[in-house]
Design an enzyme around this catalytic site. Structure first.
Site, mmCIF file in Angstrom:
data_model
loop_
_atom_site.group_PDB
_atom_site.id
_atom_site.type_symbol
_atom_site.label_atom_id
_atom_site.label_comp_id
_atom_site.label_asym_id
_atom_site.label_seq_id
_atom_site.Cartn_x
_atom_site.Cartn_y
_atom_site.Cartn_z
ATOM 1 N N SER A 100 2.670 -14.278 0.841
ATOM 2 C CA SER A 100 1.725 -13.375 0.166
ATOM 3 C C SER A 100 0.420 -13.442 0.945
ATOM 4 O O SER A 100 -0.391 -14.350 0.727
ATOM 5 C CB SER A 100 1.510 -13.798 -1.294
ATOM 6 O OG SER A 100 2.701 -13.661 -2.025
ATOM 7 N N LYS A 175 1.895 -6.409 -2.701
ATOM 8 C CA LYS A 175 2.249 -7.666 -3.382
ATOM 9 C C LYS A 175 1.073 -8.195 -4.194
ATOM 10 O O LYS A 175 1.233 -8.628 -5.348
ATOM 11 C CB LYS A 175 2.693 -8.702 -2.352
ATOM 12 C CG LYS A 175 2.914 -10.117 -2.915
ATOM 13 C CD LYS A 175 4.012 -10.137 -3.975
ATOM 14 C CE LYS A 175 4.076 -11.512 -4.682
ATOM 15 N NZ LYS A 175 4.503 -12.601 -3.813
ATOM 16 N N LYS A 244 -5.059 -17.177 -5.604
ATOM 17 C CA LYS A 244 -5.184 -16.655 -4.235
ATOM 18 C C LYS A 244 -4.802 -15.184 -4.177
ATOM 19 O O LYS A 244 -5.531 -14.367 -3.584
ATOM 20 C CB LYS A 244 -4.289 -17.460 -3.295
ATOM 21 C CG LYS A 244 -4.316 -16.986 -1.836
ATOM 22 C CD LYS A 244 -3.007 -17.298 -1.118
ATOM 23 C CE LYS A 244 -1.890 -16.403 -1.616
ATOM 24 N NZ LYS A 244 -0.632 -16.548 -0.847
#
Length: 301
Positions: A100, A175, A244
């Protein structure tokens, strides 16, 4: 029939292990490396494959290289340096970046790979550890149609859905935005369960109603009973990684000058939870923060 390409797999973590295992089962020769040499050795002993002595050696022996690592900074470090992937990259090899990642960094890395006469595409996944084990991940793909067709047989071993999103970097953007939607749905669902329990409703019954009604989402279906009401909090995706990804999503919003008041609050709540609970927490443990604020516990365990 031409021989299957050799695959270099970088990152045998909670997601990488089952994904690489599916490739081994499908008959691909694997070169394996991980930050933990012991974990890479354990994989090759238990599942199969060859432990690579360095990222450079892995690249020199591989036609397709898959990276699935915690952050773009780690991917960048793995690619560069005298023992990095780029130092050993075969001409025309393809790097499939399944972490990611930060879209802007991914695009910079793609330029570096192109200068080394290779290709980089981004193909992050959604579905978590359970679907990684069964090969039913949803895969987003950023890159050319020709490169997609080249790596499709490999991706199809790990996922049942492969959706092109545009040029390289676009899949990483998608994503992060997917996880933003998921994170928002999780938090609002937990708050609803807390309201309901304080009113006198049974949380498990509430989840059943939500799952047969318009309030249904991925969290009501696959997380609330399984990991929150059960008191297990072990879905396999870290709270720090969710924060994150939310930060990446907010960065994309800033870069595109998009107002994001709700998304910003969502990210702050997840970040506050991570700070309160400390390191090593599963992302489903964010429910504990909402429980603490409400003075009510959802799990009877």
């Amino acid at each position: 029939m031409s021989a299957k390409p050799t695959i270099g797999f970088v990152g045998i973590g909670s997601m990488g292990w089952p994904m690489a295992a599916l490739l081994q089962k499908a008959g691909y020769a694997l070169q394996i490396i991980d930050a933990s040499a012991e974990r890479a050795q354990a994989f090759c002993k238990d599942i199969g494959g060859t432990v690579a002595t360095s990222n450079r050696a892995l690249a020199a022996a591989s036609d397709i290289i898959i990276t699935i690592l915690p952050t773009s900074a780690i991917v960048e470090a793995v690619l560069n340096g005298p023992d990095g992937i780029l130092a050993g990259l075969r001409p025309d090899a393809v790097i499939v970046e399944m972490s990611s990642g930060v879209p802007t960094i991914t695009r910079t890395l793609a330029e570096q790979v192109a200068a080394a006469k290779g290709h980089l595409v981004d193909a992050p996944v959604s579905g978590g550890v359970p679907r990684a084990k069964t090969g039913e991940l949803a895969i987003m793909f950023g890159g050319s149609a020709a490169l997609l067709e080249r790596v499709r047989p490999v991706l199809s071993c790990m996922g049942t859905s492969i959706t092109p999103t545009g040029d390289v970097g676009s899949a990483h953007a998608m994503k992060a935005l997917n996880n933003l939607v998921s994170a928002g749905g999780f938090l609002i669902g937990i708050e609803a369960l807390l309201i309901g329990k304080r009113f006198g409703l049974d949380p498990a019954a509430m989840v059943d109603v939500l799952n047969s009604s318009t309030g249904m989402n991925n969290s009501t279906q696959k997380k609330f009973k399984q990991f929150v009401l059960s008191g297990q909090y072990n879905a396999g995706f870290g709270l720090d990684l969710m924060v994150k990804d939310l930060s990446i999503a907010l960065g994309i919003g800033k870069d595109t000058n998009t107002p994001t008041p709700f998304a910003a609050l969502c990210r702050e709540l997840w970040a506050a939870s991570a700070a309160m609970l400390g390191p090593g927490q599963d992302h489903t443990a964010v429910a504990k923060m909402s429980e603490k604020l409400a003075g009510t516990v959802l799990s009877d365990k």
